[in-house]
Design a protein around this motif. Structure first.
Motif, PDB file in Angstrom:
ATOM      1  N   PHE A  70       0.891  -1.156   0.000  1.00  0.00           N
ATOM      2  CA  PHE A  70       0.000   0.000   0.000  1.00  0.00           C
ATOM      3  C   PHE A  70       0.924   1.198   0.000  1.00  0.00           C
ATOM      4  CE2 PHE A  70      -2.877   3.145   1.820  1.00  0.00           C
ATOM      5  CZ  PHE A  70      -4.060   2.867   1.146  1.00  0.00           C
ATOM      6  N   THR A  71       1.114   1.798  -1.160  1.00  0.00           N
ATOM      7  CA  THR A  71       2.214   2.753  -1.333  1.00  0.00           C
ATOM      8  C   THR A  71       1.724   4.096  -1.868  1.00  0.00           C
ATOM      9  OG1 THR A  71       2.639   1.723  -3.484  1.00  0.00           O
ATOM     10  CG2 THR A  71       3.993   1.001  -1.633  1.00  0.00           C
ATOM     11  N   PRO A  72       1.037   4.884  -1.044  1.00  0.00           N
ATOM     12  CA  PRO A  72       0.636   6.222  -1.484  1.00  0.00           C
ATOM     13  C   PRO A  72       1.850   7.131  -1.666  1.00  0.00           C
ATOM     14  CG  PRO A  72      -0.631   5.503   0.416  1.00  0.00           C
ATOM     15  CD  PRO A  72       0.516   4.567   0.280  1.00  0.00           C
ATOM     16  N   VAL A  73       1.784   7.984  -2.670  1.00  0.00           N
ATOM     17  CA  VAL A  73       2.818   8.989  -2.911  1.00  0.00           C
ATOM     18  C   VAL A  73       2.133  10.299  -3.263  1.00  0.00           C
ATOM     19  CG1 VAL A  73       4.577   7.349  -3.666  1.00  0.00           C
ATOM     20  CG2 VAL A  73       2.990   8.328  -5.343  1.00  0.00           C
ATOM     21  N   VAL A  74       2.828  11.421  -3.059  1.00  0.00           N
ATOM     22  CA  VAL A  74       2.295  12.715  -3.453  1.00  0.00           C
ATOM     23  C   VAL A  74       2.423  12.855  -4.964  1.00  0.00           C
ATOM     24  CG1 VAL A  74       2.536  15.210  -3.255  1.00  0.00           C
ATOM     25  CG2 VAL A  74       2.813  13.773  -1.231  1.00  0.00           C
ATOM     26  N   ASP A  76      -1.523   6.360  -5.798  1.00  0.00           N
ATOM     27  CA  ASP A  76      -0.877   5.086  -5.514  1.00  0.00           C
ATOM     28  C   ASP A  76       0.312   4.885  -6.445  1.00  0.00           C
ATOM     29  OD1 ASP A  76      -0.355   2.518  -4.555  1.00  0.00           O
ATOM     30  OD2 ASP A  76      -1.669   1.608  -6.047  1.00  0.00           O
ATOM     31  N   ALA A  77       1.496   4.658  -5.863  1.00  0.00           N
ATOM     32  CA  ALA A  77       2.701   4.442  -6.672  1.00  0.00           C
ATOM     33  C   ALA A  77       2.560   3.221  -7.569  1.00  0.00           C
ATOM     34  CB  ALA A  77       3.915   4.298  -5.756  1.00  0.00           C
ATOM     35  N   ASP A  78       1.786   2.226  -7.145  1.00  0.00           N
ATOM     36  CA  ASP A  78       1.610   1.008  -7.933  1.00  0.00           C
ATOM     37  C   ASP A  78       0.422   1.087  -8.890  1.00  0.00           C
ATOM     38  OD1 ASP A  78       3.743  -0.185  -6.549  1.00  0.00           O
ATOM     39  OD2 ASP A  78       2.411  -0.815  -4.927  1.00  0.00           O
ATOM     40  N   GLU A  79      -0.280   2.213  -8.889  1.00  0.00           N
ATOM     41  CA  GLU A  79      -1.443   2.437  -9.764  1.00  0.00           C
ATOM     42  C   GLU A  79      -2.452   1.296  -9.641  1.00  0.00           C
ATOM     43  OE1 GLU A  79      -0.032   3.172 -13.707  1.00  0.00           O
ATOM     44  OE2 GLU A  79       0.801   5.128 -13.179  1.00  0.00           O
ATOM     45  N   SER A  80      -2.740   0.931  -8.388  1.00  0.00           N
ATOM     46  CA  SER A  80      -3.628  -0.204  -8.146  1.00  0.00           C
ATOM     47  C   SER A  80      -4.915   0.178  -7.431  1.00  0.00           C
ATOM     48  CB  SER A  80      -2.899  -1.249  -7.290  1.00  0.00           C
ATOM     49  OG  SER A  80      -2.595  -0.734  -5.995  1.00  0.00           O
ATOM     50  N   TRP A  81      -5.095   1.453  -7.096  1.00  0.00           N
ATOM     51  CA  TRP A  81      -6.282   1.822  -6.338  1.00  0.00           C
ATOM     52  C   TRP A  81      -7.541   1.749  -7.185  1.00  0.00           C
ATOM     53  CZ3 TRP A  81      -4.407   6.703  -3.184  1.00  0.00           C
ATOM     54  CH2 TRP A  81      -3.565   6.260  -2.157  1.00  0.00           C
ATOM     55  N   ARG A  82      -8.648   1.490  -6.512  1.00  0.00           N
ATOM     56  CA  ARG A  82      -9.942   1.404  -7.174  1.00  0.00           C
ATOM     57  C   ARG A  82     -10.361   2.744  -7.775  1.00  0.00           C
ATOM     58  NH1 ARG A  82     -14.065   0.801  -3.454  1.00  0.00           N
ATOM     59  NH2 ARG A  82     -15.466   0.757  -5.241  1.00  0.00           N
TER      60      ARG A  82
END
Length: 601
Positions: free
Chosen positions: A56-60, A434-440
């Protein structure tokens, strides 16, 4: 599990409109006149998903320099960016808030660039709301500059009207958080702030006699802050009431309910699963619960006097049992409660002045929402199931008023973002992705502090007959947790026959809608014909009744004007109708919603 937020069309029903559940004498017919019945449909069991415990990798994604604010920022489409003649979900979301320098600003959600700034002379302690007040297809911005002045602006920041503002008898020191709602269904929205109710063009319609959605108590019981009421239909009569901590008011300010207690900040959901709304109220360091008639349930909680103020509560189903829980925060602790008062979990925060509140969203699509919260120096994301910290960012600073993070897809990338205002940093607004571009996916809309999903349409129109949020999503200050684990929606459409005998004058296509989800579809599911896969809608039919899990609709016949296709190949599509809906429907698989067919020979 991917559950995108899309429109269901509810208009354009043809004379052949036969919904699921019709009797045998009303079965849809194919081109030869033979009836097309309902069929069994196997469930799409690939939709099931376990709770996500991985990365779970949120980024600005970007920050806006200067323009410090308390917030929360509001989000909605203000302009026709794609020049298609309408302002809707296909346009770029805009971010609006008031700064500490007395300015109302609009920020492009995709680029992070300041679009315009208007000096209002305010103090930055008030919030904003966005919605089409007068039904002309262009949204307005409600932005009270001070605690004593109500004002609205057009979508380019020009002042439309300004009026004196009254808190009513409860009083308040500052901090006005307005809402927008069409309280009587006449097509014109009202502006609500605390106990004061205005018409769309600034006429004061009434002021409630008791609370205003203000909080007090804790270490400073003599002070009361805030005007944060909630417009909802408590009694199911089709007209909305303004709910505050101790009363509910009609459109003219007259009292619908009053319980004689102190005022507070409310949140509304169906917390006990009885199909009726209940209310959580916070005031100072106290939390209590009410039934829909504002009568107390008997449960309340008093926290230590060191907690000056709990912030506005948020609600969603955090443990996957199908019933929402609620979260409050203040001082050094955030607490999640079940409706019966049982504590689900607690977590450490640092908001010694109190006041800031949480927001929620199921970023990973596993049926368990995350809780997003920004205190005096930290942005944190908690696991809704157990309160475990999933992210901590120290790039934040705030004296904290009653702000909360905003959750919306601000750049139309198909994924949710988190918006947080700052007032002690070089930047005044940060957007997390999301750094992994996986959020809904999420809506490109979060239009007011007292936000629930059904209080505003995707095109920024205000519902004239607002679907109670607790009937469909059952959350509050949440961008949607989706369904509980191991439940999902999945509809598809199949073309059964094409009736081209009357070409080129007219064309008809016979279709059937399949429900491979575990949930019945909502009534009014739209089935449309498009001129090309992403082209305009040229015809629409509606499945009037719910389709049960594992079943199909009967046959549906859609008449099409071949000239409207303009040479494009026709495509039939379910769950993406446009232009006449107040419902939303999210699916685990949005890739199986179309089927092609041949037009006129």
């Amino acid at each position: 599990m991917v559950r995108s937020m899309v429109w269901i069309a509810l208009a354009g029903c043809s004379e052949y409109d036969l919904g699921a559940g019709a009797g045998d004498e009303n079965l849809g017919l194919n081109c030869d006149g033979d009836p097309i019945a309902e069929i069994d449909v196997p469930l799409n069991d690939t939709c099931g998903i376990e709770q996500q415990t991985g990365t779970f990798t949120p980024v600005v994604e970007w920050s806006l320099p200067g323009n410090s604010a308390f917030g929360p920022p509001t989000v909605g489409q203000l302009n026709d960016d794609n020049d298609d003649g309408t302002i809707d979900a296909l346009d770029i979301p805009d971010i609006v808030y008031q700064t500490l320098y007395g300015e109302l600003v609009s920020v492009n959600g995709m680029t992070g660039q300041l679009q315009w700034s208007v000096y209002t002379g305010g103090n930055g302690y008030q919030a904003t709301a966005i919605g089409d007040l007068d039904g002309d297809g262009v949204p307005e911005i409600v932005a009270p500059p001070t605690a004593y002045t109500m004002a609205t602006f057009d979508n380019e920041g020009q002042l439309l009207w300004q009026a004196a503002f009254s808190f009513g008898s409860s009083g308040s020191a500052d901090h006005v958080y307005p809402s927008i709602a069409d309280m009587d269904g006449d097509g014109f929205a009202e502006v609500i702030a605390g106990s004061s109710i205005y018409s769309h063009d600034g006429e004061l319609l009434g002021v409630g006699s008791y609370g205003a959605g203000s909080t007090g108590g804790g270490a400073y019981p003599e002070y009361r802050y805030g005007a944060l009421s909630v417009p909802v239909d408590l009694d199911g009569d089709g007209e909305l009431e303004v709910v505050v901590g101790n009363a509910a008011y009609n459109k003219d300010g007259s009292t619908k309910y009053y319980n004689g207690s102190v005022d507070g900040i409310p949140a509304v959901a169906d917390f006990d699963g009885d199909g009726e709304p209940e209310i959580v109220v916070v005031s100072g360091a106290q939390v209590w619960t009410l039934e829909s008639d504002m009568e107390a349930t008997g449960w309340s909680m008093n926290w230590p006097v060191s907690v000056n103020y709990f912030g506005p509560p948020a609600a969603d189903d955090m443990d996957g049992d199908g019933i929402p829980e609620f979260v409050v925060a203040g001082g050094t602790e955030m607490i999640a409660f079940k409706w019966n008062g049982e504590q689900l979990w607690s977590a450490t925060i640092a908001d010694y002045s109190g006041a800031a509140g949480p927001s929620m969203f199921d970023f990973e699509g596993d049926g368990y929402p995350e809780v997003v919260y920004a205190d005096e120096g930290t942005v944190r994301i908690f696991d809704g199931k157990d309160g475990a910290v999933k992210m901590t960012s120290y790039d934040h600073g705030s004296g904290t008023l009653f702000e909360c993070p905003t959750i919306a897809d601000v750049d139309n990338d198909g994924q949710a973002e988190i918006l947080v205002n700052h007032n002690y940093l070089e930047s005044g607004l940060s957007v997390y992705g999301d750094a992994d571009e996986s959020w809904r996916p999420a809506r490109g809309v979060w239009n007011q502090h007292a936000y629930s999903i059904t209080n505003i349409n995707d095109d920024m129109s205000v519902p004239t007959a607002q679907t109670p949020n607790w009937e469909q999503f059952n959350n509050f200050r949440s961008a949607d947790a989706g369904l509980p684990p191991d439940q999902w929606n999945d509809v598809s459409v199949e073309v059964l026959d094409v009736c081209a005998d009357d070409c080129p004058g007219s064309l008809a296509v016979v279709v059937r809608v399949l429900n491979a989800g575990t949930e019945a579809t909502p009534p009014g599911l739209g089935v449309s014909v498009r001129a090309g896969a992403d082209g305009p809608v040229v015809a629409t039919v509606v499945v009037e009744d719910p389709i049960p899990s594992g079943r199909s609709s009967t046959g549906l016949t859609i008449e099409v004007d071949p000239a409207s296709l303009d040479g494009a190949g026709p495509v039939v599509e379910v769950d993406r109708g446009e232009g006449a809906s107040e419902l939303l429907f999210g699916e685990c698989d949005e890739e199986n919603n179309q089927d092609n067919f041949d037009g006129c020979p």
